[in-house]
Design a protein around this motif. Structure first.
Motif, PDB file in Angstrom:
ATOM      1  N   VAL A 156      -5.318  -1.237 -10.269  1.00 16.83           N
ATOM      2  CA  VAL A 156      -6.289  -2.184  -9.446  1.00 16.83           C
ATOM      3  C   VAL A 156      -5.804  -3.489  -9.854  1.00 16.83           C
ATOM      4  CG1 VAL A 156      -8.547  -3.632  -9.987  1.00 16.83           C
ATOM      5  CG2 VAL A 156      -8.513  -0.985  -9.942  1.00 16.83           C
ATOM      6  N   ALA A 157      -4.865  -3.822 -10.874  1.00 16.20           N
ATOM      7  CA  ALA A 157      -4.170  -5.219 -11.035  1.00 16.20           C
ATOM      8  C   ALA A 157      -3.225  -4.973  -9.928  1.00 16.20           C
ATOM      9  CB  ALA A 157      -3.787  -5.079 -12.288  1.00 16.20           C
ATOM     10  N   LEU A 158      -2.433  -4.009  -9.784  1.00 17.67           N
ATOM     11  CA  LEU A 158      -1.277  -4.115  -8.605  1.00 17.67           C
ATOM     12  C   LEU A 158      -2.125  -4.279  -7.319  1.00 17.67           C
ATOM     13  CD1 LEU A 158       1.434  -3.682  -8.023  1.00 17.67           C
ATOM     14  CD2 LEU A 158       1.066  -1.221  -7.930  1.00 17.67           C
ATOM     15  N   TRP A 159      -3.212  -3.768  -7.150  1.00 19.32           N
ATOM     16  CA  TRP A 159      -3.891  -3.956  -5.668  1.00 19.32           C
ATOM     17  C   TRP A 159      -4.038  -5.405  -5.594  1.00 19.32           C
ATOM     18  CZ3 TRP A 159      -8.687  -5.813  -4.500  1.00 19.32           C
ATOM     19  CH2 TRP A 159      -8.979  -5.621  -3.106  1.00 19.32           C
ATOM     20  N   MET A 160      -4.701  -5.905  -6.647  1.00 19.06           N
ATOM     21  CA  MET A 160      -5.074  -7.400  -6.402  1.00 19.06           C
ATOM     22  C   MET A 160      -3.614  -8.290  -6.238  1.00 19.06           C
ATOM     23  SD  MET A 160      -8.031  -8.337  -9.096  1.00 19.06           S
ATOM     24  CE  MET A 160      -7.523  -7.499 -10.672  1.00 19.06           C
ATOM     25  N   ALA A 161      -2.523  -7.920  -6.801  1.00 16.29           N
ATOM     26  CA  ALA A 161      -1.521  -8.633  -6.763  1.00 16.29           C
ATOM     27  C   ALA A 161      -0.967  -8.219  -5.420  1.00 16.29           C
ATOM     28  CB  ALA A 161      -0.236  -8.125  -7.832  1.00 16.29           C
ATOM     29  N   GLY A 162      -1.151  -7.143  -4.637  1.00 13.79           N
ATOM     30  CA  GLY A 162      -0.763  -6.897  -3.535  1.00 13.79           C
ATOM     31  C   GLY A 162      -1.051  -7.593  -2.388  1.00 13.79           C
ATOM     32  N   THR A 163      -2.382  -8.197  -2.522  1.00  8.19           N
ATOM     33  CA  THR A 163      -2.722  -9.286  -1.451  1.00  8.19           C
ATOM     34  C   THR A 163      -2.014 -10.282  -1.150  1.00  8.19           C
ATOM     35  OG1 THR A 163      -4.309 -10.124  -3.141  1.00  8.19           O
ATOM     36  CG2 THR A 163      -5.020  -8.303  -1.868  1.00  8.19           C
ATOM     37  N   LEU A 164      -1.135 -10.662  -2.237  1.00  8.49           N
ATOM     38  CA  LEU A 164      -0.094 -12.158  -2.090  1.00  8.49           C
ATOM     39  C   LEU A 164       1.164 -11.567  -1.745  1.00  8.49           C
ATOM     40  CD1 LEU A 164      -1.162 -13.711  -5.555  1.00  8.49           C
ATOM     41  CD2 LEU A 164      -2.208 -14.142  -3.160  1.00  8.49           C
ATOM     42  N   LEU A 165       1.590  -9.963  -1.604  1.00 13.72           N
ATOM     43  CA  LEU A 165       2.823  -9.799  -1.381  1.00 13.72           C
ATOM     44  C   LEU A 165       2.897  -8.901  -0.201  1.00 13.72           C
ATOM     45  CD1 LEU A 165       3.175  -8.469  -5.071  1.00 13.72           C
ATOM     46  CD2 LEU A 165       4.456 -10.468  -3.902  1.00 13.72           C
ATOM     47  N   ALA A 166       1.875  -8.094   0.166  1.00 16.20           N
ATOM     48  CA  ALA A 166       1.988  -7.174   1.316  1.00 16.20           C
ATOM     49  C   ALA A 166       1.470  -7.828   2.548  1.00 16.20           C
ATOM     50  CB  ALA A 166       1.088  -6.077   0.916  1.00 16.20           C
ATOM     51  N   PRO A 167       1.448  -7.221   3.895  1.00 12.90           N
ATOM     52  CA  PRO A 167       0.822  -7.982   5.041  1.00 12.90           C
ATOM     53  C   PRO A 167      -0.635  -8.039   4.837  1.00 12.90           C
ATOM     54  CG  PRO A 167       2.231  -5.992   5.458  1.00 12.90           C
ATOM     55  CD  PRO A 167       1.860  -5.915   4.004  1.00 12.90           C
ATOM     56  N   PRO A 168      -1.260  -9.011   5.667  1.00 12.94           N
ATOM     57  CA  PRO A 168      -2.406  -9.502   5.571  1.00 12.94           C
ATOM     58  C   PRO A 168      -3.524  -8.215   5.379  1.00 12.94           C
ATOM     59  CG  PRO A 168      -1.648 -10.776   7.281  1.00 12.94           C
ATOM     60  CD  PRO A 168      -0.736  -9.666   6.858  1.00 12.94           C
ATOM     61  N   SER A 169      -3.230  -7.116   6.112  1.00 13.34           N
ATOM     62  CA  SER A 169      -4.132  -5.951   6.019  1.00 13.34           C
ATOM     63  C   SER A 169      -4.274  -5.249   4.647  1.00 13.34           C
ATOM     64  CB  SER A 169      -3.805  -5.136   7.087  1.00 13.34           C
ATOM     65  OG  SER A 169      -2.393  -4.548   6.669  1.00 13.34           O
ATOM     66  N   GLY A 170      -3.117  -5.691   3.977  1.00 21.50           N
ATOM     67  CA  GLY A 170      -2.957  -5.248   2.620  1.00 21.50           C
ATOM     68  C   GLY A 170      -2.647  -3.682   2.351  1.00 21.50           C
ATOM     69  N   VAL A 171      -2.633  -3.085   1.048  1.00 18.20           N
ATOM     70  CA  VAL A 171      -2.262  -1.747   0.727  1.00 18.20           C
ATOM     71  C   VAL A 171      -3.815  -1.253   0.163  1.00 18.20           C
ATOM     72  CG1 VAL A 171      -0.848  -0.263  -0.156  1.00 18.20           C
ATOM     73  CG2 VAL A 171       0.190  -2.210   0.802  1.00 18.20           C
ATOM     74  N   PRO A 172      -4.312  -0.274   0.942  1.00 17.12           N
ATOM     75  CA  PRO A 172      -5.481   0.354   0.180  1.00 17.12           C
ATOM     76  C   PRO A 172      -5.022   0.949  -1.040  1.00 17.12           C
ATOM     77  CG  PRO A 172      -4.933   1.286   2.366  1.00 17.12           C
ATOM     78  CD  PRO A 172      -3.676   0.659   2.017  1.00 17.12           C
ATOM     79  N   LEU A 173      -6.291   0.715  -2.031  1.00 16.01           N
ATOM     80  CA  LEU A 173      -6.210   1.201  -3.412  1.00 16.01           C
ATOM     81  C   LEU A 173      -5.981   2.879  -3.415  1.00 16.01           C
ATOM     82  CD1 LEU A 173      -6.302   0.893  -6.499  1.00 16.01           C
ATOM     83  CD2 LEU A 173      -8.729   1.224  -6.232  1.00 16.01           C
ATOM     84  N   GLU A 174      -6.526   3.322  -2.450  1.00 14.05           N
ATOM     85  CA  GLU A 174      -6.191   4.849  -2.201  1.00 14.05           C
ATOM     86  C   GLU A 174      -4.755   5.261  -2.153  1.00 14.05           C
ATOM     87  OE1 GLU A 174      -7.256   6.835   1.216  1.00 14.05           O
ATOM     88  OE2 GLU A 174      -8.558   8.611   0.184  1.00 14.05           O
ATOM     89  N   ARG A 175      -4.114   4.726  -1.312  1.00 14.93           N
ATOM     90  CA  ARG A 175      -2.763   4.716  -1.311  1.00 14.93           C
ATOM     91  C   ARG A 175      -2.110   4.743  -2.549  1.00 14.93           C
ATOM     92  NH1 ARG A 175       1.763   1.636   2.766  1.00 14.93           N
ATOM     93  NH2 ARG A 175       3.305   2.934   2.011  1.00 14.93           N
ATOM     94  N   LEU A 176      -2.196   3.603  -3.175  1.00 13.40           N
ATOM     95  CA  LEU A 176      -1.393   3.558  -4.496  1.00 13.40           C
ATOM     96  C   LEU A 176      -1.891   4.388  -5.566  1.00 13.40           C
ATOM     97  CD1 LEU A 176      -2.211  -0.356  -5.006  1.00 13.40           C
ATOM     98  CD2 LEU A 176      -0.257   0.818  -4.053  1.00 13.40           C
ATOM     99  N   VAL A 177      -3.200   5.157  -5.747  1.00 12.17           N
ATOM    100  CA  VAL A 177      -3.426   5.913  -6.418  1.00 12.17           C
ATOM    101  C   VAL A 177      -2.669   7.420  -6.103  1.00 12.17           C
ATOM    102  CG1 VAL A 177      -5.420   7.427  -7.276  1.00 12.17           C
ATOM    103  CG2 VAL A 177      -5.882   5.112  -7.067  1.00 12.17           C
ATOM    104  N   HIS A 178      -3.050   7.626  -4.752  1.00 11.95           N
ATOM    105  CA  HIS A 178      -2.092   8.829  -4.241  1.00 11.95           C
ATOM    106  C   HIS A 178      -0.628   9.039  -4.546  1.00 11.95           C
ATOM    107  CE1 HIS A 178      -1.287  12.453  -1.661  1.00 11.95           C
ATOM    108  NE2 HIS A 178      -0.358  11.443  -0.993  1.00 11.95           N
ATOM    109  N   MET A 179      -0.010   7.557  -4.368  1.00 15.28           N
ATOM    110  CA  MET A 179       1.333   7.595  -4.424  1.00 15.28           C
ATOM    111  C   MET A 179       1.714   8.066  -6.066  1.00 15.28           C
ATOM    112  SD  MET A 179       2.548   4.651  -1.820  1.00 15.28           S
ATOM    113  CE  MET A 179       4.346   4.629  -2.251  1.00 15.28           C
TER     114      MET A 179
END
Length: 349
Positions: A133-156
């Protein structure tokens, strides 16, 4: 016989004479665009059109960020429940001002304060997912505007063998996941948050980049020291610096809270002098973690000390019958004295 109270009899009145027929008088024509009112108010003029009403003012700007969009909800009850708990996010400045007023005894009144911050969304974690969840929040400052879904982070993370159910006990693994999933730079910081690493961390935050920090979580979510039994993750996306004097170029004072300054966006500014390490209570990390909507201000030394004593795996977790992925060398090797500096891929050091 006539009653004395009865009125005297009168001869019947002749029938009324009907009025002479007259030609109908047409009403005056209505001006264009005038409503067809049966009884117009007397103040309305029938000689000039009524101007249209002014347009409604625009709606006030939203004070928070919209709830996050997570893909794959139909496949994951856990993610669906987490998303349902998500909501508007308090702004970082509003939260900082609230904390400064609520706990003003913590912050030295003889100093001026500069807040460097980036806005983060919120998502309440479900289960041991604090790191992702912390990485997902940080990802909004790093990834494209659409973001990376939390589900994808969990799956990976599961697919790569970093986690069994969302837990992350390795900063190195978190860095590998960040690079692959977010396409960002991820620098593993070793040796603790003090010493020469302190200025690197502060300059990183002043530049607007996020920092992922493992620490022991107290009952109020603040850092504590439990030997790693309460190991938790937070993301820091800002810092509050206490200074004797704020540089004159590029900073503006808060109109409601004297002594609190912000950098003015898109204008040249003089970098502040970082406080010395032996000056306690002058540096606070602006942090978020997966158990609260709100930002928190944590004394830098408190975070440093909590991060540096993560050595043991919790006995209660070891006995709960669940599977956890712990790296070789345990919590000490995976978390102790380590943090993750995240930057966009095109960022220079």
């Amino acid at each position: 016989m006539i009653s004395p109270c009865s009125p005297p009899l009168e001869p019947p009145a002749p029938p009324p004479t009907p009025p002479a027929p007259q030609a109908p008088i047409p009403p005056p024509p209505l001006p264009p665009h005038l409503p067809d009112l049966a009884f117009p108010p007397p103040s309305l003029s029938l000689e000039a059109p009524i101007p249209p009403p002014p347009p409604l003012p625009p709606p006030p700007p939203a004070t928070g960020v919209a709830p996050p969009h997570v893909y794959g909800l139909e496949k994951s009850r856990l993610l669906k429940e987490a998303l349902e708990k998500a909501g508007p996010v308090p702004g970082s400045r509003e939260d900082v001002k609230r904390l400064l007023k609520l706990h003003k005894e913590r912050f030295r009144s003889d100093l001026q304060w500069i807040l460097f911050c980036a806005e983060l969304p919120s998502l309440i974690q479900e289960g041991p997912q604090c790191g992702l969840v912390a990485l997902w929040m940080a990802g909004t400052l790093l990834a494209p505007p659409s973001g990376v879904p939390l589900e994808r982070l969990v799956h990976m993370a599961v697919e790569r063998g970093y986690t069994a159910q969302g837990e992350m006990f390795s900063v190195a693994d978190m860095g590998g996941l960040a690079r692959e999933a977010l396409g960002c730079q991820a620098e593993l910081l070793c040796g603790g948050l003090g010493g020469p690493n302190r200025d690197r961390v502060l300059q990183h935050l002043v530049a607007g980049n996020p920092l992922l920090i493992p620490y022991d979580e107290d009952f109020n979510h603040e850092p504590c020291q439990r030997k790693g039994y309460k190991a938790h993750w937070a993301v820091s996306a800002g810092v509050l610096l206490g200074l004797q004097h704020v540089p004159s170029l590029g900073y503006a004072e808060d109109p409601e809270l004297p002594g609190l300054f912000y950098p003015v966006p898109h204008t040249p500014r003089q970098p502040p002098s970082l406080p010395e390490e032996d000056s306690p209570g002058v540096v606070y990390l602006l942090s978020k973690q997966g158990k609260s909507w709100h930002y928190q201000l944590w004394d830098y030394d408190q975070v440093r000390d909590s991060n540096l004593q993560l050595t043991d795996f919790s006995p209660s977790r070891a006995a709960d019958g669940r599977e956890y992925v712990v790296p070789a060398g345990g919590v000490r090797a995976g978390l102790c004295g380590q943090a993750l500096l995240l930057r966009p891929q095109d960022s220079s050091h």
